[in-house]
Design an enzyme around this catalytic site. Structure first.
Site, PDB file in Angstrom:
ATOM      1  N   SER A  57       0.160   0.967 -17.549  1.00  0.00           N
ATOM      2  CA  SER A  57       0.503   0.681 -16.156  1.00  0.00           C
ATOM      3  C   SER A  57      -0.547   1.081 -15.125  1.00  0.00           C
ATOM      4  O   SER A  57      -0.371   0.810 -13.945  1.00  0.00           O
ATOM      5  CB  SER A  57       1.835   1.349 -15.796  1.00  0.00           C
ATOM      6  OG  SER A  57       2.899   0.665 -16.419  1.00  0.00           O
TER       7      SER A  57
ATOM      8  N   LYS B 192       1.752   6.241  -5.279  1.00  0.00           N
ATOM      9  CA  LYS B 192       2.753   5.405  -5.954  1.00  0.00           C
ATOM     10  C   LYS B 192       4.148   5.974  -5.699  1.00  0.00           C
ATOM     11  O   LYS B 192       4.340   7.192  -5.675  1.00  0.00           O
ATOM     12  CB  LYS B 192       2.448   5.360  -7.454  1.00  0.00           C
ATOM     13  CG  LYS B 192       3.340   4.417  -8.258  1.00  0.00           C
ATOM     14  CD  LYS B 192       2.910   4.377  -9.728  1.00  0.00           C
ATOM     15  CE  LYS B 192       3.801   3.455 -10.541  1.00  0.00           C
ATOM     16  NZ  LYS B 192       3.380   3.380 -11.957  1.00  0.00           N
TER      17      LYS B 192
ATOM     18  N   SER C 115       2.951  -1.223 -14.159  1.00  0.00           N
ATOM     19  CA  SER C 115       3.885  -1.039 -13.057  1.00  0.00           C
ATOM     20  C   SER C 115       3.214  -0.606 -11.751  1.00  0.00           C
ATOM     21  O   SER C 115       3.827  -0.681 -10.689  1.00  0.00           O
ATOM     22  CB  SER C 115       4.909   0.033 -13.450  1.00  0.00           C
ATOM     23  OG  SER C 115       4.280   1.301 -13.643  1.00  0.00           O
TER      24      SER C 115
END
Length: 496
Positions: free
Chosen positions: A183, A79, A159
Site C-alpha cells: 500500500s 494518512k 491504500s
C-alpha cells in the site's frame, strides 16, 4: 525559483537553512495548492490553522538552532490511518465518524517533534483495505496523471492513494503511508513517486489504526530517494508503546546514499516473470538490471520458489488479523452507533452498527477472516497459510545468505487503471495488483518503489528493490543509483 510547493524535501531543507525561504512561505504555497486541487480528493481533513502555527514555530526554531532536524519546517500530509490529537482520524470509514483522538500516533508525533508541518489528513482505502482508493467513505482519491489524450479519471493506487496523489501533484513535500501488502509501493509506482516500506518493526505502529498487525508498517512517500531517506529517519526508532518495535539504532539513511554499488549482487527472481506481463514492464525491468550492472553491480538470477503461494497466503492471514482487530468497533465506545428499534438488544446494536459503518470490502474481508479462523477451518486455512509464510521468508533468507544484497522486481503488473474499471463483481482481479509486493510484507523485509519510466499511454511505471532486513540505508543507496540512472523527471500535466 520554481513554485515552493514543488520543492523536494532536500531542496527545501537547504533553502530553509540558508534563510532564503521560510517554512511559512512553503506552507502557504502548499495550502494554496491544496485549495486548488479539490478534484483530486487527496486531502480529506485540512488543518491550515495547525499548519500555520507549526510553520511559525519551525521558523523560530531554525533561527535559534543550527542543528535543527532535517524535517524542520517541511510541510507534509498524514494518512488518515494515523491518529492525530484533536484532528479527525477515521481510517476512511463511517464507523469512526466523529472520532477525535486524545493522543498522537508515535510516527506523527516524531515528525512533529522533528519540526515538520502537518497540512492535513489524506484519503485512503477504508481501514487500508484496497488497491485503488475506491473503498473510502470520503469518495475516490484521483491520480493526477492521465492517459495521453484521455480524460478518464485514474486510480492513484491504494491504500495510500491520497498520499500518493498529494505528493505527485505537489500538494505537499512528503506524506506518510502504511504498507500491509504493497500500500506504499503500488501507489508510488502508479503516480511516479518514491515509496519505501521499511523492515517490520523499524517504525512504531502505536496510534496507527490496525489492519493486519503482523504485516502493517508505516513509511514515507516522497518525490525522490533522498527525500525518502530524510523522512524515514524522522519516522523510525524504537518505541516502548509498541511491542513489535525493534530496539535497533536508526542509522543516518541519507549518509548511506554514496551512489557506489560496485561489487554488490542484485538478484533477479525468475518467479516474478508472470505470464501476460506487459512487454513495457518486462523491458523496464531488463533496463533497470542493465543500469545497475553498468554501475558496477553483479546481476544474478535467483529463485524464490514459494512466491506463487504468496497471494493466497496473504489473503488468508491479512483478513484473519483484520477480523480480530476490527472486532473492537461495536458501536459502544466510540465512533458510529446505529439507532435501535424498540426491543433491540446488544446483538442488534453490534449487527446494525457494523452493517452501517463498514463498507463492502471491509465486510468481505472480515467475513473471510472469521471463516478461516473458525474451528472447522483454522488448520486447513490459517495454519497452512502461516506455514507458507515461513517458507516464503526462508526463500529470501537463503537468497541473502548466498550473498545477494538486493532483489530487483517490477513494482506493479500494470500502470494505473481507470476508476471503476476493475469490476466489483470480481475482487480477485483487484487483489492481483499486489502480486509483486505481498511477499515483502509476509517476510517482514524492506522494499522501495522507484519511478522507472512512462508506458505508451504516458503513465508512470515503477521498479521495486527488496533489501536485507534492517539495511534500509543500503537498500536506499541501490534505489538512489537506480533513480539517477533512470533519470525519471516527468510530472503530470495539471488538469485539476
Amino acid at each position: 525559483m520554481s513554485a515552493l510547493n514543488s520543492l523536494t524535501i532536500a531542496e527545501a531543507r537547504d533553502l530553509l537553512r540558508k534563510r532564503e525561504v521560510t517554512s511559512l512561505e512553503i506552507t502557504e504555497a502548499c495550502l494554496k495548492a491544496i485549495e486548488g486541487a479539490g478534484a483530486l480528493n487527496a486531502f480529506v481533513h485540512k488543518t491550515p490553522e495547525i499548519a500555520h502555527a507549526q510553520a511559525q514555530a519551525a521558523d523560530e526554531r531554525l533561527q535559534s538552532d543550527p542543528d535543527a532536524p532535517a524535517m524542520c519546517g517541511i510541510p507534509v500530509g498524514i494518512k488518515d490511518l494515523f491518529c492525530t490529537e484533536g484532528v479527525p482520524s477515521q481510517a476512511a470509514s463511517r464507523i469512526l465518524e466523529g472520532f477525535l483522538p486524545e493522543y498522537e500516533s508515535t510516527v506523527s508525533r516524531q515528525l512533529k517533534e522533528a519540526g515538520s508541518v502537518m497540512l492535513g489528513k489524506l484519503n485512503m482505502d477504508e481501514f487500508a483495505m484496497g488497491s485503488s482508493n475506491e473503498t473510502s467513505c470520503y469518495g475516490n482519491a484521483v491520480n493526477p496523471w492521465r492517459r495521453s489524450g484521455d480524460a478518464t479519471p485514474l486510480t492513484p493506487g491504494g491504500s495510500s492513494g491520497g498520499s500518493a496523489s498529494a505528493v505527485a501533484a505537489d500538494l505537499c513535500l512528503g506524506a506518510t503511508g502504511t504498507d500491509t501488502g504493497g500500500s506504499i509501493r503500488q501507489p508510488a509506482a502508479f503516480t511516479g513517486i518514491v515509496g519505501i516500506k521499511p523492515t517490520y518493526g523499524r517504525c512504531s505502529r502505536w496510534g496507527t489504526v490496525a489492519f493486519a498487525s503482523s504485516l502493517d508498517q508505516a513509511g514515507p512517500m516522497t518525490k525522490t530517494v533522498r527525500d525518502a531517506a530524510i523522512m524515514l529517519q524522522a519516522m523510525s526508532g524504537p518505541d516502548h508503546k509498541d511491542s513489535t518495535s525493534a530496539e535497533i539504532p536508526v542509522p543516518d539513511f541519507e549518509a548511506a546514499l554514496t551512489g557506489d554499488i560496485r561489487g554488490k549482487k542484485i538478484g533477479i527472481p525468475k518467479e516474478y516473470r508472470m505470464e501476460g506481463m506487459p512487454a513495457e514492464i518486462e523491458k523496464l525491468w531488463a533496463d533497470g538490471a542493465a543500469m545497475l550492472k553498468d554501475a558496477g553491480a553483479e546481476i544474478v538470477d535467483i529463485s524464490l520458489p514459494y512466491t506463487k503461494y504468496a497471494l493466497p497466503a496473504y489473503y488468508v492471514i491479512a483478513p484473519a488479523e483484520a477480523s480480530s482487530n476490527l472486532a473492537r468497533y461495536d458501536g459502544v465506545r466510540y465512533g458510529h452507533r446505529a439507532k435501535l428499534a424498540q426491543g433491540d438488544g446488544v446483538t442488534e446494536l453490534y449487527e446494525k452498527t457494523r452493517a452501517e459503518g463498514f463498507g463492502k470490502e471491509v465486510q468481505r474481508r472480515v467475513m473471510i477472516g472469521t471463516y478461516v479462523l473458525s474451528a472447522g477451518f483454522y488448520d486447513a486455512y490459517y495454519n497452512r497459510a502461516r506455514k507458507v509464510r515461513t517458507l516464503i521468508k526462508r526463500d529470501f533468507d537463503q537468497a541473502f545468505a548466498s550473498g545477494i544484497d538486493a532483489i530487483l522486481t517490477p513494482a506493479t503488473p500494470s500502470a494505473a487503471f481507470g476508476l471503476g474499471e476493475m469490476a466489483e463483481a470480481d475482487p480477485v482481479q483487484m487483489y492481483l495488483n499486489d502480486v509483486f509486493t505481498v511477499t515483502v510484507n509476509l517476510a517482514g523485509l524492506p522494499g522501495v518503489a522507484v519511478p522507472a519510466g512512462l508506458d505508451r499511454q504516458g503513465l508512470p511505471l515503477g521498479l521495486q528493490l527488496i533489501g536485507r532486513p534492517w539495511e534500509e540505508g543500503d537498500l536506499l543507496n541501490h534505489a538512489y543509483v537506480l533513480e539517477r540512472a533512470l533519470g525519471f523527471v516527468s510530472k503530470p500535466e495539471k488538469w485539476w
